[in-house]
Design a protein around this motif. Structure first.
Motif, mmCIF file in Angstrom:
data_model
loop_
_atom_site.group_PDB
_atom_site.id
_atom_site.type_symbol
_atom_site.label_atom_id
_atom_site.label_comp_id
_atom_site.label_asym_id
_atom_site.label_seq_id
_atom_site.Cartn_x
_atom_site.Cartn_y
_atom_site.Cartn_z
ATOM 1 N N ILE B 336 49.131 -8.800 -32.802
ATOM 2 C CA ILE B 336 49.235 -8.546 -34.247
ATOM 3 C C ILE B 336 50.071 -7.294 -34.498
ATOM 4 O O ILE B 336 50.980 -7.274 -35.336
ATOM 5 N N LEU B 337 49.779 -6.225 -33.734
ATOM 6 C CA LEU B 337 50.487 -4.959 -33.958
ATOM 7 C C LEU B 337 51.979 -5.089 -33.677
ATOM 8 O O LEU B 337 52.803 -4.513 -34.378
ATOM 9 N N ARG B 338 52.335 -5.841 -32.641
ATOM 10 C CA ARG B 338 53.771 -6.025 -32.367
ATOM 11 C C ARG B 338 54.415 -6.748 -33.527
ATOM 12 O O ARG B 338 55.550 -6.454 -33.900
ATOM 13 N N GLY B 339 53.669 -7.695 -34.088
ATOM 14 C CA GLY B 339 54.168 -8.396 -35.264
ATOM 15 C C GLY B 339 54.366 -7.439 -36.423
ATOM 16 O O GLY B 339 55.359 -7.488 -37.139
ATOM 17 N N VAL B 340 53.395 -6.534 -36.591
ATOM 18 C CA VAL B 340 53.446 -5.588 -37.706
ATOM 19 C C VAL B 340 54.538 -4.544 -37.487
ATOM 20 O O VAL B 340 55.295 -4.204 -38.393
ATOM 21 N N TYR B 341 54.631 -4.033 -36.244
ATOM 22 C CA TYR B 341 55.564 -2.941 -35.978
ATOM 23 C C TYR B 341 56.997 -3.420 -35.782
ATOM 24 O O TYR B 341 57.939 -2.743 -36.170
ATOM 25 N N LEU B 342 57.169 -4.577 -35.119
ATOM 26 C CA LEU B 342 58.522 -4.958 -34.731
ATOM 27 C C LEU B 342 59.098 -6.099 -35.547
ATOM 28 O O LEU B 342 60.301 -6.181 -35.729
ATOM 29 N N LYS B 343 58.236 -7.020 -36.009
ATOM 30 C CA LYS B 343 58.798 -8.268 -36.518
ATOM 31 C C LYS B 343 58.560 -8.518 -37.994
ATOM 32 O O LYS B 343 58.922 -9.569 -38.492
ATOM 33 N N ASN B 344 57.916 -7.622 -38.685
ATOM 34 C CA ASN B 344 57.609 -7.856 -40.098
ATOM 35 C C ASN B 344 56.810 -9.147 -40.303
ATOM 36 O O ASN B 344 57.090 -9.949 -41.188
ATOM 37 N N LEU B 345 55.839 -9.370 -39.412
ATOM 38 C CA LEU B 345 54.985 -10.545 -39.562
ATOM 39 C C LEU B 345 53.718 -10.142 -40.301
ATOM 40 O O LEU B 345 53.233 -9.030 -40.162
ATOM 41 N N GLY B 346 53.192 -11.047 -41.086
ATOM 42 C CA GLY B 346 51.984 -10.744 -41.846
ATOM 43 C C GLY B 346 50.878 -11.707 -41.530
ATOM 44 O O GLY B 346 50.837 -12.317 -40.455
ATOM 45 N N PHE B 347 49.979 -11.874 -42.487
ATOM 46 C CA PHE B 347 48.779 -12.668 -42.275
ATOM 47 C C PHE B 347 49.114 -14.143 -42.077
ATOM 48 O O PHE B 347 48.490 -14.830 -41.280
ATOM 49 N N SER B 348 50.157 -14.635 -42.771
ATOM 50 C CA SER B 348 50.437 -16.072 -42.726
ATOM 51 C C SER B 348 50.833 -16.520 -41.319
ATOM 52 O O SER B 348 50.530 -17.632 -40.915
ATOM 53 N N GLU B 349 51.525 -15.647 -40.561
ATOM 54 C CA GLU B 349 51.903 -16.030 -39.204
ATOM 55 C C GLU B 349 50.808 -15.674 -38.196
ATOM 56 O O GLU B 349 50.676 -16.302 -37.161
ATOM 57 N N MET B 350 50.062 -14.621 -38.498
ATOM 58 C CA MET B 350 49.171 -14.056 -37.498
ATOM 59 C C MET B 350 47.708 -14.444 -37.674
ATOM 60 O O MET B 350 46.856 -13.972 -36.942
#
Lengths: 247, 377
Positions: B336-350
């Motif tokens: 989740i954190l890599r998504g948040v820090y690197l990829k601009n991923l939010g709840f819908s993907e994670m």
């Protein structure tokens, strides 16, 4: 014996086994409202096990018990609300002040917050704790700790008070005060169930049960017990009675 | 469940906490120390590879080769040595990782269109580092080769011929390939797990050791009220640690979140609850503060470090370890954190990761309640 309106504590064939060891063996008795009821016996005779079953802490292996109108096997939560319990070993929080300990109990017993100050003041006055209420509990002397434990078990104004060897390690003067206080509670309608192995203290009880190896040996008022065990010795006391029963 | 009971327990736990400074030090020193240690010491980036050169040729061309090598940020020429013997001494003492030997007559061979050998010696004792160093030096030699090749074509007036393929590489997500951006989420995961589990690992065992469990048993309080009340102060400490970690990584290392802070805090809260519940469980099973403490370190630090895809890629692990990684809460949180820090991923993907963490909280809490009920609560 059957549970009646007057019997606030009632036990019938109450038994607790731990594996092959039988700690409490078919004990039956009843205690009526306002009585000071003494549970006597040497160490390991089953006093604490019985008291813990009656307080809803320990589930009996067999038999029936009823405290303040609630079945000990099925309604331990309701029992816990209507009794006060002071365990054998001091078990309040040493890192908290007496005042904070008392507040903790008020919160757990769900006493309405507007009554807190009044209850605390009353408990502190009753047990003369005022001069130490802001020291850390672990730094208090044994006598103070004992009084604090008593105060905290009375905060929620229980119907019945269970005291497991309340005076062990307390000096004679404090012990005298303690028993005066218990007498005061009883006169105000509280039922007090107390275990002890000090025979001189047991005289203060209205009725007694003597236990040995988990079984009831004798029961009755102190004078009845002395009369029936030492009929030929007019000056005998409970100590003599105890020795003659055990020997 | 009564809020009054829960808040009475929480208040009591708060008193314990502020009167025992050791656990407070622990709660705030661990994140600061770990961030500093991992952030500064653990860098997977390879640059400034220390190189020694022996130039037997001593021509303009060999000097040009060495100059362009030293102008690359990846290589640092630490010395021009006289012979091979001193190269082996330098390698022995670990003062260099790489040595380049230009043989005599090297330029002559190039000029006469012969293949000119170039000796490159690499210290392979750190395979990870030397692998990267090998890739870098190979690429450098290739590039220099291309330049020589173009010179050759120009000399023979064939300058229009160009190699047909040209790979155009564009890096997504971590554009500068900074390993710090990749490491920071892992550090945060380890910090929360350690702090959460270690602090709560003490709190039930303490009741057993001090005999106050007997008091608790005699009170009208349920297992879930006790557990919740005990968790609340540590939950806030854990969240403070998350903020410390986020601020430190941003201020010290310039690692900035691409996605919303809200997703980060939501995931951190869930993950923190897993840590707290795990600590409580260890505490009530062991009933000893010492054993619980050591158990908590063992059960949280190592799996979070080794099996969470933090440093060691899960895809390279044997199958059995790969399966184990699914049991490690940090695996889901780091993702989740890599998504948040690197990829601009939010709840819908994670959301599946959030769901797994939530299930873990529920399972651990149920185990906690069962364990405490067996203790007479």
């Amino acid at each position: 014996m059957t549970p009646s309106g007057d019997n606030v504590i009632y036990a019938e064939n109450l038994t607790k086994t731990f594996g092959a060891f039988t700690a409490v063996d078919h004990i039956s008795f009843s205690v009526s409202r306002g009585e000071i009821f003494g549970f006597l016996g040497s160490n390991g005779s089953g006093k604490s096990t019985t008291i813990r079953m009656l307080c809803g802490i320990l589930m009996p292996t067999s038999g029936y018990g009823c405290v303040a109108g609630h079945d000990i096997a099925t309604e331990p939560e309701l029992i816990k609300k209507s009794i006060g319990y002071m365990s054998q070993k001091f078990s309040l929080y040493g890192e908290l002040t007496p005042y904070e300990n008392l507040r903790f109990f008020l919160g757990i017993y769900k006493v309405p917050a507007r009554q807190w100050e009044g209850r605390i003041r009353k408990a502190i006055e009753m047990t003369h704790l005022s001069e130490i209420k802001n020291r850390l509990t672990k730094d208090l002397s044994q006598g103070w700790k004992q009084r604090l434990a008593l105060a905290s078990s009375l905060l929620h104004e229980p119907e019945i008070l269970f005291l497991d060897e309340p005076t062990s390690g307390v000096d004679p003067v404090t012990r005298r005060h303690f028993w005066n206080f218990i007498g005061h509670l009883s006169r105000n309608g509280m039922t007090v169930f107390v275990t002890t192995h000090y025979m001189d203290e047991a005289r203060n009880c209205d009725r007694l049960v003597m236990l040995n190896k988990g079984k009831t040996v004798i029961s009755g008022s102190p004078s009845q017990i002395i009369g029936s065990t030492c009929p030929d010795r007019p000056n005998a006391d409970l100590n003599d009675a105890f020795i003659s029963i055990m020997s | 469940m009564k809020t009054k009971t829960i808040s009475a327990v929480a208040r009591k736990e708060y008193y314990h906490l502020i009167r025992d400074f050791r656990s407070l030090y622990l709660a705030f020193a661990i994140p600061v120390i770990l961030i500093l240690l991992f952030g500064y010491a653990l860098s997977l980036d390879v640059d400034n590879i220390r190189v020694a050169v022996v130039d037997y040729d001593r021509t303009d061309l060999s000097r040009d080769f060495l100059n362009s090598l030293s102008s690359s940020p990846y290589f640092l020429i630490t010395g021009h040595l006289r012979d091979l013997e001193s190269v082996s001494t330098e390698l022995d003492y670990g003062r260099i990782t790489l040595a380049i030997v230009i043989p005599p007559g090297w330029t002559g061979m190039i000029r006469s269109d012969k293949i000119a050998p170039l000796q490159i010696i690499l210290d392979g004792s750190d395979p990870n580092f030397s692998n990267i160093a090998r890739t870098y030096i190979t690429a450098f030699v290739d590039r220099y080769n291309n330049r020589l090749f173009e010179d050759y074509l120009n000399r023979h007036t064939l300058g229009k011929i160009k190699p047909p393929l040209e790979g155009r590489i564009r890096v997504w997500f971590n554009e500068d390939l900074e390993s710090r951006n990749f490491i920071i989420p892992g550090i945060i995961a380890i910090i929360i797990m350690i702090v959460g589990a270690i602090l709560t690992s003490l709190v039930i065992a303490r009741e057993f050791e001090n005999g106050t469990m007997e008091t608790i048993r005699s009170l009208p309080i349920t297992a879930s009220e006790l557990l919740l009340g005990k968790s609340i102060p540590y939950f806030f400490i854990g969240l403070t640690d998350v903020l410390i970690a986020v601020l430190m990584s941003q201020i010290l290392f310039g690692v900035v979140m691409k996605s919303s802070f809200l997703f980060m805090i939501l995931a951190s809260s869930l993950y923190l609850m897993v840590a707290l519940a795990l600590g409580l469980l260890i505490s009530s099973v062991t009933k000893s503060q010492l054993i619980a403490n050591q158990g908590a370190i063992l059960l949280t630090y190592l799996p979070s470090l080794l099996l969470s895809d933090f440093i060691f890629p899960v895809t390279n692990m044997p199958k059995i370890l790969q399966i184990l990684t699914y049991l490690v809460p940090a695996t889901y949180y780091v993702d989740i954190l890599r998504g948040v820090y690197l990829k601009n991923l939010g709840f819908s993907e994670m959301w599946p990761n959030y769901a797994v963490l939530a299930v873990m909280v529920l399972m651990l809490m149920s185990l906690n309640i069962v364990t405490l009920r067996k203790e007479g609560l």
